[in-house]
Motif scaffolding. Structure first.
Motif, PDB file in Angstrom:
ATOM      1  N   ALA A 230       0.835  -1.203   0.000  1.00  0.00           N
ATOM      2  CA  ALA A 230       0.000   0.000   0.000  1.00  0.00           C
ATOM      3  C   ALA A 230       0.868   1.252   0.000  1.00  0.00           C
ATOM      4  CB  ALA A 230      -0.925  -0.005   1.219  1.00  0.00           C
ATOM      5  N   GLY A 231       1.967   1.224   0.748  1.00  0.00           N
ATOM      6  CA  GLY A 231       2.867   2.372   0.773  1.00  0.00           C
ATOM      7  C   GLY A 231       3.516   2.610  -0.581  1.00  0.00           C
ATOM      8  N   LEU A 232       3.931   1.546  -1.236  1.00  0.00           N
ATOM      9  CA  LEU A 232       4.567   1.681  -2.545  1.00  0.00           C
ATOM     10  C   LEU A 232       3.587   2.161  -3.606  1.00  0.00           C
ATOM     11  CD1 LEU A 232       6.747  -1.550  -2.449  1.00  0.00           C
ATOM     12  CD2 LEU A 232       7.603   0.804  -2.481  1.00  0.00           C
ATOM     13  N   ALA A 233       2.290   1.993  -3.360  1.00  0.00           N
ATOM     14  CA  ALA A 233       1.272   2.449  -4.311  1.00  0.00           C
ATOM     15  C   ALA A 233       0.904   3.910  -4.124  1.00  0.00           C
ATOM     16  CB  ALA A 233       0.022   1.579  -4.173  1.00  0.00           C
ATOM     17  N   ARG A 234       1.478   4.589  -3.129  1.00  0.00           N
ATOM     18  CA  ARG A 234       1.161   6.001  -2.902  1.00  0.00           C
ATOM     19  C   ARG A 234       1.629   6.863  -4.073  1.00  0.00           C
ATOM     20  NH1 ARG A 234       3.419   6.624   3.279  1.00  0.00           N
ATOM     21  NH2 ARG A 234       2.005   5.105   4.267  1.00  0.00           N
ATOM     22  N   ASP A 235       0.855   7.913  -4.342  1.00  0.00           N
ATOM     23  CA  ASP A 235       1.250   8.874  -5.367  1.00  0.00           C
ATOM     24  C   ASP A 235       2.329   9.796  -4.819  1.00  0.00           C
ATOM     25  OD1 ASP A 235      -0.571   7.915  -7.197  1.00  0.00           O
ATOM     26  OD2 ASP A 235      -2.149   9.306  -6.590  1.00  0.00           O
ATOM     27  N   VAL A 236       3.286  10.110  -5.674  1.00  0.00           N
ATOM     28  CA  VAL A 236       4.325  11.079  -5.338  1.00  0.00           C
ATOM     29  C   VAL A 236       3.917  12.408  -5.966  1.00  0.00           C
ATOM     30  CG1 VAL A 236       6.756  11.708  -5.579  1.00  0.00           C
ATOM     31  CG2 VAL A 236       6.106   9.307  -5.239  1.00  0.00           C
ATOM     32  N   ARG A 237       3.493  13.345  -5.110  1.00  0.00           N
ATOM     33  CA  ARG A 237       2.962  14.614  -5.621  1.00  0.00           C
ATOM     34  C   ARG A 237       3.993  15.735  -5.633  1.00  0.00           C
ATOM     35  NH1 ARG A 237      -2.319  14.956  -1.946  1.00  0.00           N
ATOM     36  NH2 ARG A 237      -2.248  12.747  -1.399  1.00  0.00           N
ATOM     37  N   GLY A 238       5.201  15.400  -5.305  1.00  0.00           N
ATOM     38  CA  GLY A 238       6.278  16.393  -5.330  1.00  0.00           C
ATOM     39  C   GLY A 238       7.519  15.798  -4.692  1.00  0.00           C
ATOM     40  N   PHE A 239       8.608  16.553  -4.753  1.00  0.00           N
ATOM     41  CA  PHE A 239       9.876  16.093  -4.187  1.00  0.00           C
ATOM     42  C   PHE A 239      10.430  17.173  -3.258  1.00  0.00           C
ATOM     43  CE2 PHE A 239       9.413  14.121  -8.357  1.00  0.00           C
ATOM     44  CZ  PHE A 239       9.551  12.779  -8.041  1.00  0.00           C
ATOM     45  N   VAL A 240      10.939  16.742  -2.135  1.00  0.00           N
ATOM     46  CA  VAL A 240      11.620  17.647  -1.213  1.00  0.00           C
ATOM     47  C   VAL A 240      13.022  17.093  -1.002  1.00  0.00           C
ATOM     48  CG1 VAL A 240      11.687  18.633   1.101  1.00  0.00           C
ATOM     49  CG2 VAL A 240       9.495  18.353  -0.066  1.00  0.00           C
ATOM     50  N   PHE A 241      14.031  17.876  -1.404  1.00  0.00           N
ATOM     51  CA  PHE A 241      15.419  17.434  -1.277  1.00  0.00           C
ATOM     52  C   PHE A 241      15.977  17.961   0.028  1.00  0.00           C
ATOM     53  CE2 PHE A 241      14.424  16.995  -5.679  1.00  0.00           C
ATOM     54  CZ  PHE A 241      15.130  15.872  -6.078  1.00  0.00           C
ATOM     55  N   GLY A 242      16.383  17.045   0.878  1.00  0.00           N
ATOM     56  CA  GLY A 242      16.795  17.403   2.228  1.00  0.00           C
ATOM     57  C   GLY A 242      18.278  17.689   2.335  1.00  0.00           C
ATOM     58  N   GLY A 243      18.610  18.902   2.780  1.00  0.00           N
ATOM     59  CA  GLY A 243      19.994  19.257   3.047  1.00  0.00           C
ATOM     60  C   GLY A 243      20.099  20.204   4.228  1.00  0.00           C
ATOM     61  N   GLY A 285       7.019   8.975   1.080  1.00  0.00           N
ATOM     62  CA  GLY A 285       8.083   8.074   1.497  1.00  0.00           C
ATOM     63  C   GLY A 285       9.419   8.776   1.468  1.00  0.00           C
ATOM     64  N   LEU A 286      10.484   8.006   1.609  1.00  0.00           N
ATOM     65  CA  LEU A 286      11.841   8.562   1.591  1.00  0.00           C
ATOM     66  C   LEU A 286      12.707   7.807   0.592  1.00  0.00           C
ATOM     67  CD1 LEU A 286      11.013   8.571   4.969  1.00  0.00           C
ATOM     68  CD2 LEU A 286      13.081   9.981   4.876  1.00  0.00           C
ATOM     69  N   PRO A 307       4.759   2.620  10.127  1.00  0.00           N
ATOM     70  CA  PRO A 307       4.750   1.306   9.485  1.00  0.00           C
ATOM     71  C   PRO A 307       4.096   1.383   8.115  1.00  0.00           C
ATOM     72  CG  PRO A 307       3.266   1.386  11.387  1.00  0.00           C
ATOM     73  CD  PRO A 307       4.034   2.649  11.393  1.00  0.00           C
ATOM     74  N   GLY A 308       4.740   0.750   7.146  1.00  0.00           N
ATOM     75  CA  GLY A 308       4.206   0.737   5.787  1.00  0.00           C
ATOM     76  C   GLY A 308       4.745   1.836   4.909  1.00  0.00           C
ATOM     77  N   THR A 309       5.285   2.907   5.508  1.00  0.00           N
ATOM     78  CA  THR A 309       5.813   4.012   4.702  1.00  0.00           C
ATOM     79  C   THR A 309       7.126   3.582   4.047  1.00  0.00           C
ATOM     80  OG1 THR A 309       4.767   5.674   6.089  1.00  0.00           O
ATOM     81  CG2 THR A 309       6.655   6.382   4.773  1.00  0.00           C
ATOM     82  N   PRO A 310       7.241   3.754   2.731  1.00  0.00           N
ATOM     83  CA  PRO A 310       8.440   3.264   2.030  1.00  0.00           C
ATOM     84  C   PRO A 310       9.697   4.068   2.359  1.00  0.00           C
ATOM     85  CG  PRO A 310       6.597   3.572   0.505  1.00  0.00           C
ATOM     86  CD  PRO A 310       6.222   4.243   1.785  1.00  0.00           C
ATOM     87  N   VAL A 311      10.766   3.350   2.566  1.00  0.00           N
ATOM     88  CA  VAL A 311      12.104   3.923   2.669  1.00  0.00           C
ATOM     89  C   VAL A 311      12.981   3.102   1.726  1.00  0.00           C
ATOM     90  CG1 VAL A 311      14.081   4.408   4.156  1.00  0.00           C
ATOM     91  CG2 VAL A 311      11.750   4.624   5.071  1.00  0.00           C
ATOM     92  N   ALA A 312      13.602   3.778   0.751  1.00  0.00           N
ATOM     93  CA  ALA A 312      14.428   3.077  -0.235  1.00  0.00           C
ATOM     94  C   ALA A 312      15.752   3.811  -0.377  1.00  0.00           C
ATOM     95  CB  ALA A 312      13.703   3.009  -1.570  1.00  0.00           C
ATOM     96  N   VAL A 313      16.743   3.110  -0.915  1.00  0.00           N
ATOM     97  CA  VAL A 313      18.073   3.694  -1.036  1.00  0.00           C
ATOM     98  C   VAL A 313      18.591   3.501  -2.460  1.00  0.00           C
ATOM     99  CG1 VAL A 313      19.204   1.582  -0.215  1.00  0.00           C
ATOM    100  CG2 VAL A 313      20.398   3.779  -0.027  1.00  0.00           C
ATOM    101  N   VAL A 314      19.263   4.547  -2.991  1.00  0.00           N
ATOM    102  CA  VAL A 314      19.882   4.486  -4.317  1.00  0.00           C
ATOM    103  C   VAL A 314      21.372   4.777  -4.175  1.00  0.00           C
ATOM    104  CG1 VAL A 314      17.817   5.120  -5.608  1.00  0.00           C
ATOM    105  CG2 VAL A 314      19.291   6.923  -4.741  1.00  0.00           C
ATOM    106  N   PRO A 315      22.179   4.253  -5.067  1.00  0.00           N
ATOM    107  CA  PRO A 315      23.626   4.483  -4.936  1.00  0.00           C
ATOM    108  C   PRO A 315      24.054   5.887  -5.363  1.00  0.00           C
ATOM    109  CG  PRO A 315      23.150   3.085  -6.838  1.00  0.00           C
ATOM    110  CD  PRO A 315      21.866   3.260  -6.098  1.00  0.00           C
TER     111      PRO A 315
END
Length: 717
Positions: A230-243, A285-286, A307-315
């Protein structure tokens, strides 16, 4: 020959998948054997014919039992090679041959035109036009209006109409899609005045353009560390880049945003998830960059926070990741059922589906499949929109059903619960609940908290009056009516809602008891009973009573039969009643058989207009060959549509056996005998079960309104 519709376009980015889905919905409402054909498909690898995500969506959603290979013509690579070697005539000949092979096994075919994406096909518009003509198909061109003003969209649509017309195509209608919402009416007026065929305008729908978290994961090659389906099916309505530091960063968060931040920023990871858990705001998600995995303590806290909120990592780092995400758009496919519902809702709201269906000239099938019955329910509910209350406002399946019902414009809804808690729960599930907007024709949503509602005092006084003979006082009733089942039932009683559906988490008793106390039985009904609509492969049967009355006597059984016949007729099933027993005709005896025999006589006495026979065994009721031997000459035997079981034990076990063993779709239980509709759900109900039950309740509400109006008219006379 099958009637076919060829959906095509003039360029990329027209969002025609929503139109393809909408047309498929129209075709499957009319006939039961619909095919899908993609003449040219992209290969997943050289020499392979890859599966197309829209074709696979249609196969899954509409339960197409056609071999997957029959739904495709050639890959673009095969087509380019064939055309280079033998010319376009040979290419077209091969595609026509493959189309005809599919068409022979279908009553209608939806053809999906080329996608104008690196296809190596010169003059694709002319190529699509030629295929449509060779297939003998209506052409339905879709023109994209993304980021264009009204004048430009109108010009594009008129040019496309002329282009396909000059190439000899029969144009079904013209569709402008992804139009700026504020320009819709201007575009529609101009096209209606300038085109000889119907023109429809679909505004841009941001929820369709938004990619899901799963698509982001696929596009970036990310590794999923946390998150459920269900978390992976969420729509991504924008991006926030954290710094930035956490206090500044939190102010930049927006609802539905995907947070992109280095994986070693534990403060931003935990801060984002804590904000999500508090609903301020809920994020998609993150996505953690630089290949950095947070430590086990951080991940354990993250899993507990949201719980259920996606957290993924890219190289990669943030910059190359941003470059990948910039042009990513949502797409329809088997993995995005929510987007399919959004697309259908958009299509049905802005397209005159009755007009479009009439132009296709399909003859409706005599055979009624489960899907056709389900479509008919939604169509009827939408045609005369009612207001249904759902007491279980924070339950996940109810919220997902509410989103479908509102998107598809099936009915207005009230969800019961504390508004902030309901919206926070919906956001955590990635569900978008619309804000009230009475100025539109869209289905409306209200969220009401019984504890704080201004209606509480009024309902308490009404309930105390109704139950005064049981010692109820207003003071006690003030507590009773905060129960969501009682509050929802009182909304129906007072006409604030037209019907209620509950039971996803509440027991049957909790759902039905308030209805017995407040709404009570309809005039002429001896008891409240239930039916299931059993959707078999080629027909719909009505089973009663399988959910309410354990051991009805003969008079009650007769009442169940009459009510069930009326319910069957209300939903388009011609009633032929079989009163079931373990013997047929005069072949058996005993108290149980005599009860059924007496109930059959009572039905004939009370309703001589109804076709009824009994006692009769199940096989003699539904099988013409058995009927010819056991009960020859009967108008019901062998062709019964309403099957009345002698007791709850028999009925409940039989409906479940048929459902599981014969693969039947069981819709219900549908309660009958109440003055206003209240329906109970199984606590294992799926989202589609809830949607269908709400649609049935809305149709029942319309019938109840008509019946009341007729009674009042007769009284006035």
């Amino acid at each position: 020959m099958a009637r076919s519709v060829y959906v095509t376009g003039i360029a990329r980015g027209d969002g025609r998948q929503a139109v393809e889905l909408g047309v498929m919905e129209l075709l499957t409402r009319q006939v039961d054997r619909v095919g899908v054909f993609r003449p040219l498909v992209h290969a997943e690898a050289p020499g392979e014919r890859g599966a197309d995500h829209v074709v696979e969506l249609l196969r899954a959603r509409y339960r197409l039992d056609l071999p997957a290979g029959d739904l495709y013509g050639l890959t673009y690579e095969e087509a380019a090679a064939l055309q280079a070697a033998q010319g376009q005539d040979e290419l077209v000949s091969v595609l026509v041959e493959r189309f005809r092979a599919l068409e022979r096994s279908c009553q209608a075919v939806l053809v999906l035109g080329t996608d104008f994406a690196d296809t190596n096909i010169p003059d694709e518009l002319a190529f699509n036009a030629r295929l449509a003509n060779e297939f003998g198909a209506w052409v339905l061109p879709v023109v994209g209006g993304h980021d264009q003003d009204a004048a430009a969209v109108v010009a594009e649509v008129r040019n496309a109409y002329r282009a396909y017309g000059d190439l000899g195509c029969s144009t079904l209608a013209m569709i402008a899609n992804r139009v700026v919402p504020g320009a819709k009416q201007q575009v529609l007026r101009a096209l209606s005045a300038k085109l000889p065929v119907p023109a429809y305008v679909l505004p841009e729908e941001l929820a369709l353009a938004a990619p899901t978290v799963a698509q982001v994961v696929e596009a970036t090659g990310a590794e999923v560390l946390l998150g459920d389906a269900a978390g992976l099916a969420r729509d991504v309505r924008g991006f926030v880049f954290g710094g930035a530091m956490l206090p500044t960063f939190l102010t930049a968060l927006t609802e539905g945003a995907l947070v992109v931040t280095p994986g070693d920023r534990a403060d931003l990871v935990i801060g984002s998830l804590a904000a999500h858990a508090a609903g301020s705001p809920p994020i998609a998600g993150l996505l953690l960059t630089l290949g950095q995995h947070p430590g086990p303590n951080v991940m354990a806290l993250a899993a507990r926070l949201a719980p259920g909120t996606p957290v993924a990592v890219v190289p990669e780092g943030s910059w190359p990741t941003a470059a990948t995400l910039t042009h990513l758009e949502g797409k329809l496919g088997p993995a995005s059922p929510r987007k399919a519902e959004i697309a259908l809702g958009l299509f049905e709201l802005h397209v005159d589906t009755a007009e479009l269906t009439s132009r296709i000239e399909l003859s409706r099938s005599e055979r009624v499949t489960p899907m056709m019955f389900e479509h008919a329910l939604l169509e009827r509910a939408r045609a005369q929109r009612r207001h249904i209350v759902l007491p279980e406002g924070t339950e996940e399946r109810v919220l997902r059903s509410a989103e479908v019902l509102l998107r598809r414009n099936i009915c207005d809804l009230t969800l019961l619960g504390e508004p902030e808690a309901v919206r926070r729960r919906a956001a955590a599930l990635g569900i978008t609940l619309p804000q009230p907007d009475p100025g539109t024709d869209r289905a409306q949503l209200r969220i009401v908290d019984p504890a704080t509602s201004p209606l509480r005092q009024r309902f308490a006084e009404l309930y105390a009056e109704l139950r005064a003979h049981k010692g109820m006082t207003v003071e006690l009733a003030l507590d009773v009516v905060t129960d969501v089942s009682y509050f929802g039932t009182l909304m129906v009683q007072e006409g604030i809602a037209d019907g209620m559906v509950s039971g996803a988490v509440h027991s049957t008793a909790a759902t039905i008891r308030p209805a017995f106390e407040v709404i009570r039985t309809a005039p002429g009904a001896a008891i409240v009973s239930s039916v299931f609509f059993m959707c078999l492969a080629d027909r719909v049967l009505v089973y009663g009573d399988c959910a309410v009355n354990p051991d009805p006597d003969a008079r009650q059984l007769a009442d169940i039969a009459i009510q069930s016949a009326e319910t069957a007729a209300q939903f388009g099933v011609e009633p032929r009643i079989a009163m079931l027993s373990y013997s047929t005709g005069t072949s058996g005896s005993g108290a149980d058989v005599e009860k059924v025999r007496r109930a059959t006589e009572l039905v004939r006495e009370q309703r001589p207009d109804l076709l009824v026979d009994g006692p009769i065994q199940y096989d003699a009721a539904v099988d013409a060959n058995v009927a010819a031997t056991k009960l020859p000459g009967s108008a019901v035997a062998g062709r019964a549509t309403v099957l009345i079981f002698p007791d709850l034990n028999t009925g409940n076990n039989t409906y479940k056996a048929v459902q599981r063993s014969a693969g039947a779709v069981a819709v219900g239980p549908v309660l009958q005998g109440l003055r206003k509709p209240v329906n109970d759900l199984s606590r294992g109900a799926l989202v589609e079960d809830i949607v269908h039950t709400v649609a049935i309740t809305a149709i029942q509400a319309r019938t109840a309104t008509d019946r009341t109006a007729a009674v009042h008219a007769g009284t006035e006379q």
